[in-house]
Design an enzyme around this catalytic site. Structure first.
Site, PDB file in Angstrom:
ATOM      1  CB  ILE A 185     -34.502   0.943  -7.043  1.00  0.00           C
ATOM      2  CG1 ILE A 185     -34.357   2.266  -7.788  1.00  0.00           C
ATOM      3  CG2 ILE A 185     -35.788   0.914  -6.250  1.00  0.00           C
ATOM      4  CD1 ILE A 185     -35.552   2.602  -8.661  1.00  0.00           C
ATOM      5  CG  ASP A 186     -30.685  -3.490  -7.583  1.00  0.00           C
ATOM      6  OD1 ASP A 186     -30.195  -3.200  -6.485  1.00  0.00           O
ATOM      7  OD2 ASP A 186     -31.239  -4.586  -7.825  1.00  0.00           O
ATOM      8  CE  LYS A 187     -24.576   2.085 -13.559  1.00  0.00           C
ATOM      9  NZ  LYS A 187     -23.155   1.759 -13.833  1.00  0.00           N
ATOM     10  CB  THR A 189     -34.075  -1.549 -10.776  1.00  0.00           C
ATOM     11  OG1 THR A 189     -33.579  -2.884 -10.694  1.00  0.00           O
ATOM     12  CG2 THR A 189     -35.572  -1.565 -10.522  1.00  0.00           C
ATOM     13  NE  ARG A 288     -30.987  -8.050 -10.406  1.00  0.00           N
ATOM     14  CZ  ARG A 288     -29.854  -7.357 -10.512  1.00  0.00           C
ATOM     15  NH1 ARG A 288     -29.658  -6.265  -9.764  1.00  0.00           N
ATOM     16  NH2 ARG A 288     -28.925  -7.742 -11.363  1.00  0.00           N
TER      17      ARG A 288
END
Length: 378
Positions: A185-187, A189, A288
């Protein structure tokens, strides 16, 4: 070319878009004479020659797949990641003429980094001999990359497991910077991730992600009053040609990769909405980008403009209220809340759920209070 090597090595099209909603995939583009690949998985399909002599499945594969050891391939077979004519087989299966052999493998990353164990605290929700489920905090990158050589979740995992490093699935080539990572998952998030602690678990989980059987549900605060109460975004996602740091949607069949997000409204705040997003595919920045594409950028998202006031007037009190919320939540308001999968060894269905982080909870409560103070909007 020998009879054994004169095989057709190809891929087939990605799983069609009507797969089970709520699962997550790491699907790929079609490309002749190349494996299906994405960030964490690759899928090969090999059609045995009509004159193929009988040969053990693992030997058949090792002769045709570069940089894969026999033990890795045997593990993939045992984990159910190899099928012959779309059926599960045992490692001692003998490949016959015309058999179609497909295999899903964890992909070696293109860039290699020396992983230094670092004592970074981990919120471990569950752990056994095969895997860990971690609740990732805001600001922690999952694995090393350009500009982030260390200080990642991978560094923390290696520290945590350094007493049993020999058991980590990180031994081949550039897999040294994987440390059991099968998705990310994104940094900025937050939320749940699963990490494999063995080759078998890694192959099994990779297969589940690829086959759309992993349950992943996110909660997000988005700008605007989302209508109707639920819906689905189906739009290809690819890099923005004008800014490679960003992703964007493309018309179906054009550029990008097929992506599907199901969403439903959980709570309305007039200017913003709390939604649940269920992933049918797993593209970079998918939620997103998809929510932005339908006019509902994630609240606080600095990369896609969500850190600006996108709904409501700019009178001073409202502006001050929103800006204070953005200070409390200086990131995209996105949390990986639910993670469900089949345990690689036991076959038991596991399902984990994590609470929203404090920053999202505080902002949600502030929007509730603000809305109560403006009853004419309700």
């Amino acid at each position: 070319m020998s009879t054994e090597m004169n095989q057709k090595h190809r891929i087939i099209s990605e799983t069609p878009p009507d797969v089970i909603p709520g699962a997550d995939s790491q699907g790929i583009d079609d490309a002749e004479d190349a494996p299906q690949t994405d960030e964490f998985y690759e899928r090969h399909e090999i059609v045995a020659d009509p004159k193929q002599s009988l040969i053990r499945l693992d030997k058949f594969l090792i002769d045709r797949l570069a940089n894969r050891t026999r033990s890795k391939l045997q593990t993939a077979i045992k984990a159910g990641s190899v099928k012959v004519d779309d059926k599960d087989v045992k490692p001692n299966y003998k490949v016959k003429p015309g058999n179609v052999v497909s295999i899903i493998l964890p992909r070696s990353l293109e860039e290699s980094y020396h992983i230094m164990p670092q004592n970074i605290p981990l919120d471990i929700v569950y752990e056994d001999e095969d895997l860990m489920v971690i609740n990732k905090p805001f600001g922690l990158a999952v694995h090393p990359g350009v500009g982030i050589p260390n200080g990642t979740l991978v560094n923390a995992v290696v520290w945590h497991l350094q007493e049993s490093m020999k058991d980590l699935p990180v031994k081949e080539g550039n897999e040294s910077n994987r440390a059991g990572i099968v998705h990310r998952i994104d940094k900025d998030t937050t939320g749940l991730m699963v990490v494999a602690k063995s080759d078998f678990a890694m192959s099994h989980l990779a297969n589940q992600f690829f086959q759309h059987t992993i349950e992943r549900r996110y909660q997000a605060i988005v700008w605007g009053d989302v209508e109707p109460d639920k819906g689905t975004v189906r739009a290809n996602i690819g890099r923005n040609p004008n800014d490679r740091r960003l992703f964007m949607t493309f018309p179906e069949g054009d550029d990008g990769k097929w992506a599907v997000t199901h969403w439903r409204v959980l709570e309305r705040f007039y200017y913003c909405t709390l939604v649940e997003c269920q992933l049918e595919t797993g593209r970079t920045h998918q939620i997103r980008v998809h929510m932005k594409s339908i006019g509902h950028t994630l609240f606080g998202d600095p990369r896609y403009g969500g850190n600006q006031i996108l709904k409501g007037t700019l009178y001073s009190k409202y502006k001050q209220f929103v800006e204070s919320n953005l200070q409390l939540l200086p990131r995209q308001a996105l949390h990986a809340k639910v993670l469900g999968f089949k345990h690689p060894r036991t076959g038991e269905m596991l399902r984990f759920e994590s609470e929203l982080p404090n920053d999202m909870q505080m902002v949600i409560e502030r929007w509730r209070t603000y809305l109560q103070g403006r009853k004419e909007l309700m």
